[in-house]
Motif scaffolding. Structure first.
Motif, short mmCIF file in Angstrom:
data_model
loop_
_atom_site.label_atom_id
_atom_site.label_comp_id
_atom_site.label_asym_id
_atom_site.label_seq_id
_atom_site.Cartn_x
_atom_site.Cartn_y
_atom_site.Cartn_z
N ILE A 55 -23.60 -6.24 71.35
CA ILE A 55 -24.18 -6.54 72.66
C ILE A 55 -25.62 -6.05 72.69
N SER A 56 -26.50 -6.89 73.18
CA SER A 56 -27.89 -6.45 73.38
C SER A 56 -28.06 -6.03 74.83
N ARG A 57 -29.03 -5.18 75.08
CA ARG A 57 -29.30 -4.74 76.46
C ARG A 57 -29.64 -5.93 77.36
N ALA A 58 -30.26 -6.94 76.80
CA ALA A 58 -30.66 -8.10 77.59
C ALA A 58 -29.45 -8.91 78.08
N SER A 59 -28.31 -8.76 77.45
CA SER A 59 -27.15 -9.56 77.83
C SER A 59 -26.14 -8.81 78.70
N ILE A 60 -26.47 -7.59 79.07
CA ILE A 60 -25.52 -6.78 79.85
C ILE A 60 -25.19 -7.44 81.19
N ARG A 61 -26.20 -7.92 81.90
CA ARG A 61 -25.94 -8.54 83.21
C ARG A 61 -25.07 -9.79 83.08
N ALA A 62 -25.31 -10.59 82.06
CA ALA A 62 -24.52 -11.81 81.87
C ALA A 62 -23.07 -11.47 81.54
N ILE A 63 -22.87 -10.43 80.75
CA ILE A 63 -21.50 -10.01 80.40
C ILE A 63 -20.77 -9.49 81.62
N HIS A 65 -21.40 -10.28 84.73
CA HIS A 65 -21.16 -11.43 85.61
C HIS A 65 -19.94 -12.22 85.13
N GLU A 66 -19.84 -12.43 83.83
CA GLU A 66 -18.70 -13.16 83.29
C GLU A 66 -17.40 -12.40 83.51
#
Length: 73
Positions: A55-63, A65-66
């Motif tokens: 996981i990258s820090r940039a994808s934390i919000r998307a994860i 949300h999902e």
């Protein structure tokens, strides 16, 4: 040609409508709490831990949300 997908045989009473709104609000709040908890937990992980999970820090919000609201388009 149009089709009716939902029909009512009678109107909802004010109390029934209030109960429906309250239930929807409770469901929305529960999903929001899942989002916030997931977001907080992932943000607390170190970069190394996130990297181990792929996981990258940039994808934390998307994860988060999902996790709370389901698959996004």
């Amino acid at each position: 040609m149009a089709y009716a997908t939902q029909t009512h045989t009678g109107s909802l009473s004010l109390l029934d409508r209030f109960a429906e709104i309250r239930e929807q609000a409770a469901e929305a709040y529960a999903a929001w709490r899942i989002y916030r908890n997931t977001l907080t937990e992932l943000r607390e992980l170190s970069d190394r831990d996130l990297n181990d999970l792929g996981i990258s820090r940039a994808s934390i919000r998307a994860i988060a949300h999902e996790a709370a609201y389901g698959q996004t388009d």
